[in-house]
Scaffold this motif. Sequence first.
Motif, mmCIF file in Angstrom:
data_model
loop_
_atom_site.group_PDB
_atom_site.id
_atom_site.type_symbol
_atom_site.label_atom_id
_atom_site.label_comp_id
_atom_site.label_asym_id
_atom_site.label_seq_id
_atom_site.Cartn_x
_atom_site.Cartn_y
_atom_site.Cartn_z
ATOM 1 N N ASN A 35 0.820 -1.221 0.000
ATOM 2 C CA ASN A 35 0.000 0.000 0.000
ATOM 3 C C ASN A 35 0.847 1.261 0.000
ATOM 4 O O ASN A 35 0.538 2.233 0.684
ATOM 5 C CB ASN A 35 -0.954 0.026 1.204
ATOM 6 C CG ASN A 35 -2.119 -0.931 1.030
ATOM 7 O OD1 ASN A 35 -2.119 -1.769 0.129
ATOM 8 N ND2 ASN A 35 -3.123 -0.826 1.882
ATOM 9 N N THR A 36 1.914 1.239 -0.770
ATOM 10 C CA THR A 36 2.825 2.382 -0.759
ATOM 11 C C THR A 36 3.178 2.800 -2.188
ATOM 12 O O THR A 36 2.520 3.666 -2.753
ATOM 13 C CB THR A 36 4.080 2.060 0.079
ATOM 14 O OG1 THR A 36 3.651 1.595 1.374
ATOM 15 C CG2 THR A 36 4.941 3.298 0.295
ATOM 16 N N THR A 40 -2.553 4.437 -5.790
ATOM 17 C CA THR A 40 -2.996 5.061 -7.039
ATOM 18 C C THR A 40 -2.691 6.546 -7.139
ATOM 19 O O THR A 40 -2.535 7.081 -8.231
ATOM 20 C CB THR A 40 -4.506 4.838 -7.235
ATOM 21 O OG1 THR A 40 -5.183 5.207 -6.030
ATOM 22 C CG2 THR A 40 -4.818 3.392 -7.544
ATOM 23 N N GLY A 41 -2.593 7.226 -6.002
ATOM 24 C CA GLY A 41 -2.369 8.671 -6.046
ATOM 25 C C GLY A 41 -0.960 9.081 -5.678
ATOM 26 O O GLY A 41 -0.710 10.254 -5.388
ATOM 27 N N GLY A 42 -0.029 8.134 -5.658
ATOM 28 C CA GLY A 42 1.333 8.434 -5.236
ATOM 29 C C GLY A 42 1.660 7.718 -3.940
ATOM 30 O O GLY A 42 0.794 7.165 -3.265
ATOM 31 N N GLU A 43 2.921 7.758 -3.579
ATOM 32 C CA GLU A 43 3.470 6.899 -2.522
ATOM 33 C C GLU A 43 2.741 7.012 -1.181
ATOM 34 O O GLU A 43 2.601 6.027 -0.459
ATOM 35 C CB GLU A 43 4.960 7.227 -2.352
ATOM 36 C CG GLU A 43 5.724 6.295 -1.468
ATOM 37 C CD GLU A 43 7.217 6.583 -1.457
ATOM 38 O OE1 GLU A 43 7.915 6.028 -0.581
ATOM 39 O OE2 GLU A 43 7.703 7.364 -2.302
ATOM 40 N N THR A 44 2.269 8.190 -0.833
ATOM 41 C CA THR A 44 1.651 8.381 0.489
ATOM 42 C C THR A 44 0.119 8.426 0.427
ATOM 43 O O THR A 44 -0.536 8.650 1.453
ATOM 44 C CB THR A 44 2.151 9.689 1.136
ATOM 45 O OG1 THR A 44 1.783 10.790 0.293
ATOM 46 C CG2 THR A 44 3.658 9.675 1.308
ATOM 47 N N SER A 45 -0.472 8.204 -0.745
ATOM 48 C CA SER A 45 -1.916 8.466 -0.912
ATOM 49 C C SER A 45 -2.803 7.448 -0.200
ATOM 50 O O SER A 45 -3.993 7.694 -0.022
ATOM 51 C CB SER A 45 -2.271 8.531 -2.396
ATOM 52 O OG SER A 45 -2.115 7.269 -3.019
ATOM 53 N N TRP A 46 -2.258 6.310 0.183
ATOM 54 C CA TRP A 46 -3.051 5.326 0.920
ATOM 55 C C TRP A 46 -2.706 5.319 2.404
ATOM 56 O O TRP A 46 -2.968 4.347 3.111
ATOM 57 C CB TRP A 46 -2.882 3.931 0.313
ATOM 58 C CG TRP A 46 -3.604 3.779 -1.009
ATOM 59 C CD1 TRP A 46 -4.442 4.666 -1.598
ATOM 60 C CD2 TRP A 46 -3.532 2.645 -1.888
ATOM 61 N NE1 TRP A 46 -4.896 4.169 -2.793
ATOM 62 C CE2 TRP A 46 -4.366 2.931 -3.001
ATOM 63 C CE3 TRP A 46 -2.857 1.424 -1.843
ATOM 64 C CZ2 TRP A 46 -4.526 2.033 -4.062
ATOM 65 C CZ3 TRP A 46 -3.006 0.533 -2.899
ATOM 66 C CH2 TRP A 46 -3.844 0.844 -3.998
ATOM 67 N N ARG A 68 9.692 -7.286 -1.008
ATOM 68 C CA ARG A 68 8.909 -7.155 -2.248
ATOM 69 C C ARG A 68 8.374 -5.742 -2.292
ATOM 70 O O ARG A 68 7.781 -5.262 -1.328
ATOM 71 C CB ARG A 68 7.772 -8.177 -2.285
ATOM 72 C CG ARG A 68 6.910 -8.133 -3.556
ATOM 73 C CD ARG A 68 5.973 -9.342 -3.554
ATOM 74 N NE ARG A 68 5.080 -9.407 -4.705
ATOM 75 C CZ ARG A 68 3.802 -9.012 -4.709
ATOM 76 N NH1 ARG A 68 3.272 -8.466 -3.603
ATOM 77 N NH2 ARG A 68 3.055 -9.152 -5.776
ATOM 78 N N LEU A 69 8.613 -5.082 -3.423
ATOM 79 C CA LEU A 69 8.242 -3.682 -3.587
ATOM 80 C C LEU A 69 7.133 -3.590 -4.640
ATOM 81 O O LEU A 69 7.413 -3.474 -5.831
ATOM 82 C CB LEU A 69 9.473 -2.892 -4.023
ATOM 83 C CG LEU A 69 9.502 -1.392 -3.798
ATOM 84 C CD1 LEU A 69 9.326 -1.047 -2.316
ATOM 85 C CD2 LEU A 69 10.814 -0.814 -4.322
ATOM 86 N N TRP A 338 2.707 -10.133 3.603
ATOM 87 C CA TRP A 338 2.050 -8.906 3.135
ATOM 88 C C TRP A 338 1.781 -7.987 4.322
ATOM 89 O O TRP A 338 1.013 -8.326 5.212
ATOM 90 C CB TRP A 338 0.736 -9.236 2.414
ATOM 91 C CG TRP A 338 0.037 -7.992 1.937
ATOM 92 C CD1 TRP A 338 -1.045 -7.394 2.520
ATOM 93 C CD2 TRP A 338 0.379 -7.179 0.809
ATOM 94 N NE1 TRP A 338 -1.404 -6.254 1.812
ATOM 95 C CE2 TRP A 338 -0.537 -6.093 0.757
ATOM 96 C CE3 TRP A 338 1.380 -7.247 -0.167
ATOM 97 C CZ2 TRP A 338 -0.484 -5.107 -0.229
ATOM 98 C CZ3 TRP A 338 1.430 -6.258 -1.144
ATOM 99 C CH2 TRP A 338 0.506 -5.207 -1.173
ATOM 100 N N ASP A 339 2.430 -6.826 4.320
ATOM 101 C CA ASP A 339 2.232 -5.855 5.399
ATOM 102 C C ASP A 339 1.960 -4.480 4.801
ATOM 103 O O ASP A 339 2.624 -4.054 3.860
ATOM 104 C CB ASP A 339 3.469 -5.778 6.295
ATOM 105 C CG ASP A 339 3.268 -4.778 7.433
ATOM 106 O OD1 ASP A 339 2.490 -5.087 8.368
ATOM 107 O OD2 ASP A 339 3.854 -3.680 7.384
ATOM 108 N N THR A 340 0.962 -3.805 5.349
ATOM 109 C CA THR A 340 0.635 -2.442 4.914
ATOM 110 C C THR A 340 0.861 -1.439 6.040
ATOM 111 O O THR A 340 0.347 -0.327 5.999
ATOM 112 C CB THR A 340 -0.827 -2.365 4.434
ATOM 113 O OG1 THR A 340 -1.702 -2.724 5.524
ATOM 114 C CG2 THR A 340 -1.079 -3.296 3.263
ATOM 115 N N GLY A 341 1.635 -1.838 7.040
ATOM 116 C CA GLY A 341 1.907 -0.978 8.192
ATOM 117 C C GLY A 341 1.283 -1.488 9.467
ATOM 118 O O GLY A 341 1.313 -0.802 10.490
ATOM 119 N N GLY A 342 0.727 -2.693 9.443
ATOM 120 C CA GLY A 342 0.054 -3.231 10.616
ATOM 121 C C GLY A 342 0.959 -3.898 11.621
ATOM 122 O O GLY A 342 0.669 -3.908 12.818
ATOM 123 N N ALA A 343 2.075 -4.459 11.153
ATOM 124 C CA ALA A 343 2.956 -5.191 12.063
ATOM 125 C C ALA A 343 4.175 -4.361 12.472
ATOM 126 O O ALA A 343 4.613 -4.420 13.620
ATOM 127 C CB ALA A 343 3.403 -6.503 11.427
#
Length: 365
Positions: A35-36, A40-46, A68-69, A338-343
């Motif tokens: 999620n980075t 869709t709107g750029g690196e910080t949009s999510w 994985r990027l 898969w991590d979106t900032g939760g761990a």
Amino acid sequence: MYPSYNISPQAPDSTGMSTAVQLAAKFKLGWNIGNTMEATGGETSWGNPLITESYVKFVKQSGFTAIRLPCAWDLHVDNKATAHIDPNWLNRVKEVVGYCVNNGLYVMLNIHWDGGWLENNISKPKQDSVNAKQQALWEQIATAMRDFDEHLMFASANEPNADNAEKMAVLASYHETFVAAVRATGGRNSHRVLIVQGPNTNPGLTYDLMNTLPKDPASNRLMVEVHNYTPAQFCFLNEDVSWGKMVYYWGKGNHSTIEPDRNPTYGEEDAIIADYDKVKQKFIDKGIPVIMGEYGAYRRDGSAHVPKELALHNASVDYWITFVTKEALAHGIKPFWWDTGGALDRRNNTVKDQRTIDALLAGGK
């Protein structure tokens, strides 16, 4: 349809470039920065902060050896008519890849969902236009990243929507275009390890349908990617839906007697093993490494739906993580959480969910 972006091809350079099997032996537990860069709107949009080198170092300190990027590219094209990627974006991605490589981490860089231009258009009518874009984007990406050593791997797609032989044939052409575009840029890209995705990145479908790999001028430099969110109702479903109810408990020893309707009806230990066995037999045993590019199961303690047996739910999540990780590695499959900032907290470089990290490390022992 688009201009050629392979405007500075170099002579092939195999110096220090391992085969796929050799490279797979060099990393173990992988981590997604989700999620980075694919937002869709750029690196910080999510909602995630910019990726910093200190965060990449923190991922490594936490016990991970590969990243994985997930990345968007078509969303950063500054001229749709020519599929030209904004050079500022190429430079930013190159900077983040550098954070990984310079700290000894292996990194796989892909074209992720990216508005769905590839993965939602796996069909004969779309085949020519998608291949044209695949070539144009990869010529630019590969040229920009060409000087990185073997720590950088490229991946053709994310979760391509293919579920039958006809779609698999179209998907195979997209992968072949990717391989040819990267190889043609020369230098280390002539021998870089490349990763191609099974249909739907589903292990069973991949076993059934992916019967050939792309033609590749380099030998023994391809890996296959699958994902694992089995069973989906346990791993990520956050509300009851028409096709299934949320599952809170998982594993033979973790079924609830208080909430039996929240126990799984499929996808427990035997199903995980069966999927891994298929992947091992079809690819790994033949010298083709397999990446589990995404997997995860997430806690529901902070959601609107709190399991009645919260301790048993948390134990189930811990058990799923450790079991799925350990068995993947035992079968020769390389897992990327898969991590979106939760761990891991990306702003403070602190652990947010110690149990998840402990369960991953236990699986990696």
